[in-house]
Enzyme design. Structure first.
Site, PDB file in Angstrom:
ATOM      1  N   LYS A  81       0.828  -1.219   0.000  1.00 18.25           N
ATOM      2  CA  LYS A  81       0.000   0.000   0.000  1.00 18.25           C
ATOM      3  C   LYS A  81       0.864   1.272   0.000  1.00 18.25           C
ATOM      4  O   LYS A  81       0.393   2.337  -0.356  1.00 18.25           O
ATOM      5  CB  LYS A  81      -0.981   0.002   1.172  1.00 18.25           C
ATOM      6  CG  LYS A  81      -0.370   0.167   2.539  1.00 18.25           C
ATOM      7  CD  LYS A  81      -1.451   0.096   3.624  1.00 18.25           C
ATOM      8  CE  LYS A  81      -0.891   0.186   5.014  1.00 18.25           C
ATOM      9  NZ  LYS A  81      -0.299   1.450   5.387  1.00 18.25           N
ATOM     10  N   ASP A  82       2.145   1.149   0.382  1.00 13.09           N
ATOM     11  CA  ASP A  82       3.043   2.313   0.393  1.00 13.09           C
ATOM     12  C   ASP A  82       3.821   2.468  -0.919  1.00 13.09           C
ATOM     13  O   ASP A  82       4.593   3.405  -1.073  1.00 13.09           O
ATOM     14  CB  ASP A  82       4.069   2.193   1.534  1.00 13.09           C
ATOM     15  CG  ASP A  82       3.404   2.168   2.905  1.00 13.09           C
ATOM     16  OD1 ASP A  82       2.356   2.824   3.053  1.00 13.09           O
ATOM     17  OD2 ASP A  82       3.931   1.493   3.810  1.00 13.09           O
ATOM     18  N   ARG A 129      -8.212   8.538   3.410  1.00 11.60           N
ATOM     19  CA  ARG A 129      -9.211   7.514   3.057  1.00 11.60           C
ATOM     20  C   ARG A 129     -10.009   7.094   4.286  1.00 11.60           C
ATOM     21  O   ARG A 129     -11.236   7.024   4.258  1.00 11.60           O
ATOM     22  CB  ARG A 129      -8.508   6.283   2.458  1.00 11.60           C
ATOM     23  CG  ARG A 129      -9.442   5.084   2.299  1.00 11.60           C
ATOM     24  CD  ARG A 129      -8.687   3.829   1.922  1.00 11.60           C
ATOM     25  NE  ARG A 129      -7.753   3.392   2.944  1.00 11.60           N
ATOM     26  CZ  ARG A 129      -8.088   2.681   4.023  1.00 11.60           C
ATOM     27  NH1 ARG A 129      -9.342   2.356   4.252  1.00 11.60           N
ATOM     28  NH2 ARG A 129      -7.166   2.302   4.894  1.00 11.60           N
ATOM     29  N   ARG A 130      -9.302   6.823   5.386  1.00  8.36           N
ATOM     30  CA  ARG A 130     -10.016   6.402   6.598  1.00  8.36           C
ATOM     31  C   ARG A 130     -10.913   7.523   7.120  1.00  8.36           C
ATOM     32  O   ARG A 130     -12.017   7.272   7.584  1.00  8.36           O
ATOM     33  CB  ARG A 130      -9.021   5.957   7.671  1.00  8.36           C
ATOM     34  CG  ARG A 130      -8.371   4.612   7.341  1.00  8.36           C
ATOM     35  CD  ARG A 130      -7.377   4.179   8.390  1.00  8.36           C
ATOM     36  NE  ARG A 130      -6.761   2.912   8.016  1.00  8.36           N
ATOM     37  CZ  ARG A 130      -5.487   2.597   8.208  1.00  8.36           C
ATOM     38  NH1 ARG A 130      -4.682   3.477   8.784  1.00  8.36           N
ATOM     39  NH2 ARG A 130      -5.021   1.426   7.832  1.00  8.36           N
ATOM     40  N   ARG A 147       0.093   9.891  14.188  1.00 12.78           N
ATOM     41  CA  ARG A 147       1.284   9.429  13.465  1.00 12.78           C
ATOM     42  C   ARG A 147       2.141   8.570  14.386  1.00 12.78           C
ATOM     43  O   ARG A 147       1.854   8.436  15.563  1.00 12.78           O
ATOM     44  CB  ARG A 147       2.111  10.636  12.975  1.00 12.78           C
ATOM     45  CG  ARG A 147       1.503  11.431  11.839  1.00 12.78           C
ATOM     46  CD  ARG A 147       1.537  10.724  10.487  1.00 12.78           C
ATOM     47  NE  ARG A 147       2.819  10.087  10.190  1.00 12.78           N
ATOM     48  CZ  ARG A 147       3.892  10.701   9.701  1.00 12.78           C
ATOM     49  NH1 ARG A 147       3.843  11.999   9.457  1.00 12.78           N
ATOM     50  NH2 ARG A 147       5.001  10.053   9.449  1.00 12.78           N
ATOM     51  N   ARG A 153       1.346   4.491  18.417  1.00 12.76           N
ATOM     52  CA  ARG A 153      -0.074   4.832  18.268  1.00 12.76           C
ATOM     53  C   ARG A 153      -0.904   4.178  19.369  1.00 12.76           C
ATOM     54  O   ARG A 153      -1.798   4.798  19.943  1.00 12.76           O
ATOM     55  CB  ARG A 153      -0.581   4.403  16.886  1.00 12.76           C
ATOM     56  CG  ARG A 153       0.075   5.186  15.763  1.00 12.76           C
ATOM     57  CD  ARG A 153      -0.448   4.747  14.409  1.00 12.76           C
ATOM     58  NE  ARG A 153       0.367   5.310  13.343  1.00 12.76           N
ATOM     59  CZ  ARG A 153      -0.044   5.486  12.093  1.00 12.76           C
ATOM     60  NH1 ARG A 153      -1.255   5.138  11.743  1.00 12.76           N
ATOM     61  NH2 ARG A 153       0.759   5.995  11.182  1.00 12.76           N
ATOM     62  N   CYS A 241      -0.443   7.678  -2.942  1.00 10.03           N
ATOM     63  CA  CYS A 241      -0.724   6.857  -1.767  1.00 10.03           C
ATOM     64  C   CYS A 241      -1.474   7.641  -0.701  1.00 10.03           C
ATOM     65  O   CYS A 241      -1.999   7.067   0.235  1.00 10.03           O
ATOM     66  CB  CYS A 241       0.578   6.330  -1.162  1.00 10.03           C
ATOM     67  SG  CYS A 241       1.621   5.463  -2.319  1.00 10.03           S
TER      68      CYS A 241
END
Length: 312
Positions: A81-82, A129-130, A147, A153, A241
């Site tokens: 995904k990156d 997106r989230r 982040r 996190r 991305c």
């Protein structure tokens, strides 16, 4: 080859992924020496700014590519995904591994679902997106940037800075830290469509046919088909991305494939979404064709506006 050097980021998750590939290589080639070399990427160093503001493409990959060019390493292991959908000349995506759990997950000390969150609850995520997909579910909650690596996190969640946070399920599962929070709840892709390639590992190398052949055993046919659809969709939309695009291809059986996709404004005020089933024989064109349907509905203009807001 007698020896292979893997370039990897330094986070626990990146190291887990590189160790996983190392183990697979040593299983396949028992006499080969495999070494891990760690590098720090731009995205690892700038932790106080949302990724979308640093600039989208290659944030997690650039330094590893430089290591390949400088012959400091032979391969780089990335979360797919990156990985930007367009490669610089001379680089190739040599292999795509079997996909792990592609879903996003809700982590919380108090609440077990989106529905349970009280009005005004603080939810942590930096992903555009989230943000879009959470706002569609719960426009009444407050979103706050988040982040740092997974452990950082989770520590922020446990310190009470957030009522819940959203992470990729696969990272938490690989590090086996599901039990560190009271609630770890993967979210159906019907509710939150993941980002392209989520939970698949991509192996990048210089364009060396001999090395690509050596790595070919790592390729998972289903992951290749699903990723091809997802990456073609994003490539055709020309989205990086860090823009609000969700796309998930799921192989239903040997004849058909389902594709769920969404683009929109991070605040959920405007969206375009589709959920289609197509013939798997045509998988190389599905992503591009679906993206064209989105473009006809104004997706490029929508994404340009979304990006503008994100970069402010």
């Amino acid at each position: 080859m007698d020896k292979l050097v893997i370039a990897t980021r330094q986070s626990k998750l990146a190291l887990w992924q590189s160790e996983y590939i190392k183990a697979r290589l040593q299983e396949q080639y028992p006499n080969m020496e495999v070494e891990l070399k760690t590098f720090s990427t731009k995205a690892d160093k700038i932790l106080d700014v949302p990724l979308a503001k640093i600039g989208g493409k290659g944030l997690f990959t650039k330094e590893l590519e430089i290591a390949l060019l400088n012959k400091e390493a032979d391969i780089a292991v990335h979360s797919l995904k990156d990985v930007p959908v367009e490669f610089e000349e001379g680089f190739v995506l040599a292999a795509l591994t079997k996909r792990f759990d592609p879903r996003d997950a809700l982590l919380s000390e108090k609440y077990s679902s989106f529905e349970d969150l009280p009005k005004g609850a603080v939810v942590g995520t930096t992903s555009l997106r989230r943000r879009l997909e959470i706002m569609l579910q719960r426009p009444d909650i407050e979103l706050k940037d988040l982040r740092g690596n997974i452990n950082t996190r989770i520590a922020k969640l446990k310190a009470g800075e957030y009522d819940a946070i959203i992470l990729a399920a696969t990272g938490v599962q690989k590090l086996q830290i599901e039990d560190e929070v009271k609630y770890f709840v993967p979210i159906s892709t019907d509710i939150m469509i993941p980002s392209m390639g989520q939970a698949t590992l991509g192996i990048e190398t210089l364009d060396n046919p001999q090395l690509v052949e050596l790595l070919s055993f790592l390729n998972d046919k289903n992951a290749v088909i699903e990723s091809t659809v997802e990456r073609a969709f994003v490539r055709t939309l020309e989205g990086g991305c860090q823009v609000p695009i969700g796309v998930k291809a799921t192989i239903i059986d040997d004849k058909s494939i389902r594709v769920q996709a969404i683009v929109g404004m991070p605040d959920g005020s405007e969206t375009i979404s589709e959920d289609i089933t197509a013939s798997i024989d045509n998988y190389e064109n599905i992503g591009q064709n679906l993206a064209q349907v989105f473009i006809d509905q104004g997706a490029k203009e929508l994404l340009a506006r979304a990006e503008e807001i994100a970069f402010k």
